[in-house]
Design a protein around this motif. Structure first.
Motif, PDB file in Angstrom:
ATOM      1  N   SER A   2      40.724  22.092  63.604  1.00 30.91           N
ATOM      2  CA  SER A   2      39.649  21.400  64.272  1.00 30.91           C
ATOM      3  C   SER A   2      39.936  19.450  64.241  1.00 30.91           C
ATOM      4  O   SER A   2      40.990  19.683  62.678  1.00 30.91           O
ATOM      5  N   CYS A   3      39.841  18.820  64.466  1.00 32.74           N
ATOM      6  CA  CYS A   3      40.535  17.464  63.540  1.00 32.74           C
ATOM      7  C   CYS A   3      39.342  16.428  64.227  1.00 32.74           C
ATOM      8  O   CYS A   3      38.400  16.481  65.009  1.00 32.74           O
ATOM      9  N   HIS A  23      41.851  15.786  59.859  1.00 32.86           N
ATOM     10  CA  HIS A  23      41.906  17.112  59.734  1.00 32.86           C
ATOM     11  C   HIS A  23      41.072  17.782  58.368  1.00 32.86           C
ATOM     12  O   HIS A  23      40.849  17.415  57.757  1.00 32.86           O
ATOM     13  N   THR A  24      40.141  18.210  59.663  1.00 31.95           N
ATOM     14  CA  THR A  24      38.940  18.873  59.112  1.00 31.95           C
ATOM     15  C   THR A  24      38.857  19.503  58.068  1.00 31.95           C
ATOM     16  O   THR A  24      38.124  19.675  56.852  1.00 31.95           O
ATOM     17  N   ASP A  25      39.675  20.229  58.088  1.00 33.06           N
ATOM     18  CA  ASP A  25      40.280  21.336  56.909  1.00 33.06           C
ATOM     19  C   ASP A  25      40.647  20.895  56.274  1.00 33.06           C
ATOM     20  O   ASP A  25      39.778  21.071  54.695  1.00 33.06           O
ATOM     21  N   THR A  26      41.378  20.131  56.127  1.00 30.37           N
ATOM     22  CA  THR A  26      41.943  19.444  54.943  1.00 30.37           C
ATOM     23  C   THR A  26      41.650  18.251  54.204  1.00 30.37           C
ATOM     24  O   THR A  26      42.021  17.448  53.545  1.00 30.37           O
ATOM     25  N   LYS A  27      40.712  17.736  55.253  1.00 29.68           N
ATOM     26  CA  LYS A  27      40.007  15.878  54.922  1.00 29.68           C
ATOM     27  C   LYS A  27      41.281  15.143  55.027  1.00 29.68           C
ATOM     28  O   LYS A  27      41.680  13.989  54.330  1.00 29.68           O
TER      29      LYS A  27
END
Length: 158
Positions: A2-3, A23-27
């Motif tokens: 997810s982005c 990138h929503t997981d790693t910010k």
């Protein structure tokens, strides 16, 4: 994966779409360069934008980018391929109230009408807006009105 798309632009050489996203997981902020293949100065921009948005490799990244923005970026690429300067291309996207829309071709007229529709919707007052006033009456200054010959005639003639 997810982005979240943040910014989108073009690169002229080689022709490509540049997407800045988080990138929503790693910010982390990332940049993705998407080459625009099989595109020439005679291509249909809406078809090319739709094809790029539905491409399986780029679909997840371009999900949040509006179709109209991708079309605009393809128009910029196409006009640059045709030899127009960047200033002229960007000026064609601005609304000029003095411009004669009767002299435009169908594609450019549709683009201008779309811009006018978006501007109207942005400025439109709806009944659920906090500053909405029903039956607003405004008095206009009569000294600024232009005189016309038909205004001078009396109503008795009819």
């Amino acid at each position: 994966m997810s982005c979240e798309a943040k910014r989108c632009g073009v690169r002229f050489s080689p022709p490509s779409i540049v997407l800045m996203y988080v990138h929503t997981d790693t910010k982390k902020m990332r940049k993705r360069i998407i080459p625009v293949r099989n595109f020439s100065k005679y291509s249909d921009c809406s078809v090319a934008a739709e094809r790029l948005k539905n491409h399986p490799r780029h679909r997840d990244y371009l999900r949040q980018v509006p179709q109209s923005q991708l079309e605009k970026l393809h128009i910029i690429l196409r006009d640059h391929m045709q030899g127009s300067s960047l200033e002229d291309i960007l000026a064609s996207f601005r609304l000029d109230p003095e411009e004669d829309l009767n002299k435009l071709d169908d594609e450019e007229l549709a683009r201008k009408k779309g811009q006018m529709d978006r501007l109207f919707e942005r400025n439109r007052k709806r009944t659920d807006d906090p500053d909405f006033v029903y039956d607003l009456e405004v008095e206009f200054d009569k000294s600024n009105q232009e005189k016309c010959s038909w205004d001078e005639e009396s109503d008795d003639e009819f």
